[in-house]
Every structure is written in C-alpha cells, then in structure tokens.
Design an enzyme around this catalytic site. Structure first.
Site, mmCIF file in Angstrom:
data_model
loop_
_atom_site.group_PDB
_atom_site.id
_atom_site.type_symbol
_atom_site.label_atom_id
_atom_site.label_comp_id
_atom_site.label_asym_id
_atom_site.label_seq_id
_atom_site.Cartn_x
_atom_site.Cartn_y
_atom_site.Cartn_z
ATOM 1 N N ASP A 90 0.828 -1.212 0.000
ATOM 2 C CA ASP A 90 0.000 0.000 0.000
ATOM 3 C C ASP A 90 0.865 1.265 0.000
ATOM 4 O OD1 ASP A 90 -2.391 1.389 -0.020
ATOM 5 O OD2 ASP A 90 -2.525 1.472 2.169
ATOM 6 N N ASN A 135 -10.799 -2.444 -4.719
ATOM 7 C CA ASN A 135 -10.017 -1.544 -5.597
ATOM 8 C C ASN A 135 -10.623 -1.479 -6.996
ATOM 9 O OD1 ASN A 135 -6.820 -2.656 -4.242
ATOM 10 N ND2 ASN A 135 -8.064 -0.912 -3.610
#
Ligand code: IPE
Ligand code: IPE
Ligand code: MG
Length: 230
Positions: A15, A63
C-alpha cells in the site's frame, strides 16, 4: 540472522503507491509503476533470504471500484509485468500463482495469468502468489458456498482446501506498508495466527533493507498459538 527463524511464508499488503506519487507531485500511475518495479525486486530478495512462499496483495475486489483511468493503468502494468517476468521466474524456479476472481478482470489478463501459471508450474525454489481481484471475505464465501453445494460439513483443514490459497501454508509474517493499520480484506481466514508488521514506508520506498528489518522483528517474536509462553 538465524536461518531457522526465517518465515516460510511472507505476505505483503503493498500500500501507499498513490501517496508516494502525490508527495512527488506525480500522477498516481507513476506511483503504481514505481510500486511494480519494487514488487519485482522485492520478491527476488525475499526468495534470496530463504522465504519459500511470498504472497503479494496487488489489487483488492474493492479496488476494482476505483476510477476507470486508474484501473486501465494498473491493468497495463500487469500486462507488461507478466510479459517481462514469467520467463525470469521460470529461470529462477519460482512458481507463479494468482489468487482472486479473475472473471472480474479484463479477459486478456486472465489468459496471461493462466499462461504464466502453466509456464512456471513445478518451480522448486518457491511460490510467488499475486492476489489480484482478491477479497478475503469473497474467498471465504466462495468456499462456504462450494461446501454447501457439495452438501459437505467442513473442518478447518478441509475448508482450507476450498480457499484460493489451497496448497499454500498460512502466512507466518504479514507486512503492510503505507502507514495504515488494517487488513483491508486480505487473507482473513489464513492470517488467524500470522505475525503482523506495519511500516510507515510507502510501498515504492519499502527497500530490501526495510524488508530485512521486518524479518528481524519476526525473528524476535514468540509464537504461542494460544498456549502458555516460555
Ligand atoms: C496500493 O497503493 C496499490 C493498490 C491498491 C492498487 P494505493 O493505490 O492504495 O496507494 P494509496 O494508499 O492511495 O497511497
Ligand atoms: C489494500 O490497500 C489493497 C492493496 C494494497 C492491494 P487499499 O489502499 O485498498 O486499502 P484501504 O482502502 O486503505 O483500506
Ligand atoms: Mg491504499
């Protein structure tokens, strides 16, 4: 570092690509490109350190709700990743696995994934698993529904065989880069007794040295699995 304390399976939530780019006044896509480069180098480093299974969270089911432009950029990066790296993985005897719902991705990506898996099958040095279009809850629900359809009662052991990660041991160490302190729907069943390591580094800045720091932290942990400690 004592070889016996190397985690057999390391999972990474990669991330912070977007914030890495923002800090440099670059578009988010530049962060994803930098992240992809780092991903390739880092996975090689992990296997060099003796890790046998490396699982990387590249794209969650959630996502997939991001803007089309960002997703198109990510899919282009995946395409070039598969084309450039499958032969390299094969040479290094690393088996590529992809977990996630491939039907959610453009169909040519599914084809590339299948070819990459077939090409690298049986590599004896380690398994690199990419989680793309993956969600932990979706993984569990698909397994539950399969068990229901088959009319079978499951045990923890038989249930694990119904998950995307069938054949892969549970992670020993889970690393999350990019400051956040959460799992974001990654390997929810599989991480029941996994050691967690969080770092503020954005993924493109998560160097081999930073990875080694995580290995050192892991080596000092006492895994008790609910039992009384030493
Ligand atoms: C991680 O980076 C990669 C993906 C989820 C595709 P992000 O894109 O989430 O980066 P941040 O969290 O916005 O910085
Ligand atoms: C987790 O990152 C997913 C991946 C790294 C692939 P996110 O950026 O999607 O997580 P949240 O939204 O901060 O929880
Ligand atoms: Mg993020």
């Amino acid at each position: 570092m004592d070889g016996t304390q190397i985690p057999r399976h390391v999972a990474v939530i990669m991330d912070g690509n977007g914030r890495w780019a923002k800090k440099r006044l670059l578009p988010r896509g530049a962060g994803h490109r930098a992240g992809m480069e780092r991903m390739i180098a880092l996975s090689e480093h992990a296997f060099d350190r003796g890790v046998q299974y490396c699982t990387l969270f590249a794209l969650s089911t959630e996502n997939l709700l991001r803007p089309k432009e960002e997703l198109d950029g990510l899919f282009s990066l995946f395409r070039s990743y598969f084309q450039k790296n499958v032969l390299r993985l094969k040479e290094k005897k690393i088996t590529l696995r992809v977990i996630g719902d491939l039907s959610l991705l453009p169909s040519d990506i599914e084809t590339l994934v299948k070819c990459g898996e077939a090409e690298t099958a049986g590599g004896g040095r380690g398994t690199l698993t990419l989680a793309i279009g993956y969600g932990g809850r979706q993984d569990i629900l698909a397994a539950v529904n399969r068990a229901v359809r088959e009319g079978k009662e499951v045990t923890a052991e038989s249930f694990a065989h119904l998950l995307y990660t069938d054949g892969i041991p549970d992670p020993d160490l889970l690393i999350r880069t990019g400051k956040e302190l959460r799992l974001s729907n990654f390997l929810l069943w599989q991480c029941a007794y996994t050691e967690l390591y969080f770092t503020e580094k954005y993924f493109p800045d998560f160097s081999d040295k930073e990875f080694d720091k995580a290995l050192e932290a892991y080596a000092s942990r006492e895994r008790r699995y609910g039992k009384v400690g030493k």
